[in-house]
Design an enzyme around this catalytic site. Structure first.
Site, PDB file in Angstrom:
ATOM      1  N   SER A 110      -6.678   7.079   1.886  1.00 40.94           N
ATOM      2  CA  SER A 110      -5.637   6.420   2.103  1.00 40.94           C
ATOM      3  C   SER A 110      -5.252   5.128   2.084  1.00 40.94           C
ATOM      4  O   SER A 110      -5.639   4.436   1.178  1.00 40.94           O
ATOM      5  CB  SER A 110      -4.888   7.224   3.543  1.00 40.94           C
ATOM      6  N   GLU A 208      -3.561   9.664  -6.035  1.00 44.41           N
ATOM      7  CA  GLU A 208      -3.089  10.416  -4.947  1.00 44.41           C
ATOM      8  C   GLU A 208      -2.119   9.690  -4.296  1.00 44.41           C
ATOM      9  O   GLU A 208      -2.262   8.486  -4.241  1.00 44.41           O
ATOM     10  CB  GLU A 208      -4.041  11.192  -4.184  1.00 44.41           C
ATOM     11  N   HIS A 277      -3.939  13.684   0.429  1.00 39.75           N
ATOM     12  CA  HIS A 277      -3.347  14.087   1.733  1.00 39.75           C
ATOM     13  C   HIS A 277      -2.948  15.676   1.520  1.00 39.75           C
ATOM     14  O   HIS A 277      -1.916  16.207   1.594  1.00 39.75           O
ATOM     15  CB  HIS A 277      -2.131  13.322   1.738  1.00 39.75           C
TER      16      HIS A 277
END
Length: 306
Positions: A110, A208, A277
Site C-alpha cells: 500500500s 493494485e 488489498h
C-alpha cells in the site's frame, strides 16, 4: 539486485510504522503471530505508537525508527505495521547508504510502495510486497494463506502463481520476463517526476489499488501511459482493485478503463491476481526476476531471499 538473508527461527525482527498510526490492538495480535507462529523475536520501534495527525509521529521520528531498524545488527527483518499515508515524506530524508550497507528483509504494501521504489532505485535491495501486521495479520478474519506465505522468508523458493490461487484473465497475449516492480497504483503515479520515479523499462509492472473510482484509475493509468511507464514495461500484472467502483450514475466500468489502457500498452498482461488489498493476499518479492506467460496463465517469480 541484492537479496537479503533468509530468516531463521529465533531471529530478531523489527516492527516500524513509517506511514499512518496502526491500531494498537490489531498490531499486538500481529506481533503475536510473528512471535508465536513464526518463532521470531520482535523489537518494536520507539515511535510506532506516536500520533501526529494522520501520521504515526513526525517525519523525523518515523525516519529514526526506519534507519535504526536497518542499523541494528540484531535485526534480520523489518515489518511495517500498516499503510495509510506518509512514506513519500520520508524518501528524500533517508540515508540510503545505511540500507545498502545493512541489507535485510523489508516487508509491507500500500503506502509502503513509495519506499519499495525508493529503496530499489537507491540500493538495489529486494523488498517484499505483503500483508501488514495491524491492518491484515492482526485481524481475526485474516486468511490462512496470507499468513502461510511468510514462509518464503525462511527458505529460498521460486513462486509459481497459477489459477490454483485465483482465476486469471488474459488481456494481452504473450510471454515476457524482467524484474517485477510496482505495487499501489496511486503511489506509483505519485513517484513520477521525483528522484524516486518508478523504472518500468523491460520490467514486469505490478499494479493494485483500493477505493479509487474508475475515473481516478483512468487518470492514473493515463499518466503512466503518457509518461511511457506502460509501454516501457515488458509485461503487466494486474492485482486486486478493491472497491474501485463508481459512486456516480454515469461512469465507465473499471474493466473498461483497465482494458483501454492495457490494450494501448500492448504488453503481455493478465488480471485477477490476489495481490493487494484483498483476502487472501499473496505476498511476493519485488526486484527479482519474473516471467509472465499468458498461454499457460502463469506468473513465475524468483525467490526473494538467499
Amino acid at each position: 539486485m541484492i537479496k537479503p538473508e533468509r530468516l531463521k527461527k529465533g531471529d530478531t525482527v523489527a516492527v516500524i510504522a513509517p506511514a499512518s498510526p496502526p491500531s494498537p490492538n490489531f498490531l499486538r495480535k500481529g506481533i503475536s503471530y510473528l512471535e508465536e507462529e513464526l518463532g521470531l523475536k520482535v523489537k518494536v520501534g520507539q515511535h510506532v505508537y506516536d500520533h501526529y495527525g494522520y501520521l504515526a509521529g513526525e517525519d523525523e521520528s518515523r525516519l529514526i525508527d526506519l534507519e535504526n531498524a536497518f542499523l541494528d545488527k540484531e535485526v534480520k527483518g523489518i515489518f511495517c505495521a500498516c499503510g495509510g499515508y506518509g512514506t513519500a515524506r520520508l524518501a528524500s530524508k533517508i540515508n540510503y547508504s545505511i540500507i545498502s550497507q545493512n541489507p535485510k528483509i523489508f516487508w509491507g504494501y500500500s503506502d509502503i510502495t513509495f519506499l519499495h521504489t525508493a529503496i530499489s532505485n537507491s540500493t538495489g535491495l529486494v523488498t517484499f510486497h505483503g500483508p501488514m501486521l495491524s491492518s491484515d495479520i492482526g485481524k481475526e478474519d485474516c486468511h490462512p494463506l496470507s499468513k502461510d506465505l511468510f514462509q518464503q522468508l525462511f527458505e529460498p523458493k521460486e513462486m509459481l502463481y497459477t489459477e490454483e490461487y485465483s482465476p486469471l484473465e488474459v488481456l494481452v497475449e504473450g510471454k515476457a520476463s524482467g524484474r517485477i516492480t510496482g505495487g499501489n497504483l496511486s503511489l506509483i503515479t505519485s513517484s513520477i517526476g521525483t528522484p524516486f520515479e518508478i523504472n518500468t523499462k523491460s520490467n514486469i509492472l505490478l499494479i493494485e489499488d483500493i477505493n479509487e473510482e474508475p475515473r481516478s484509475v483512468d487518470r492514473m493509468l493515463n499518466q503512466l501511459l503518457q509518461a511511457g511507464k506502460l509501454t516501457d514495461a515488458a509485461g503487466i500484472v494486474i492485482g486486486d482493485f478493491h472497491q474501485c467502483h463508481s459512486k456516480r450514475d454515469k461512469s465507465l466500468a473499471l474493466e473498461e478503463v483497465m482494458d483501454h489502457y492495457i490494450q494501448k500498452a500492448g504488453k503481455p498482461a493478465m488480471k485477477g491476481f490476489k495481490i493487494g488489498h484483498c483476502s487472501p493476499q499473496v505476498s511476493i518479492p519485488l526486484g527479482v526476476n519474473a516471467e509472465i506467460n499468458t498461454n499457460e496463465k502463469v506468473l513465475m517469480i524468483d525467490s526473494g531471499v538467499e
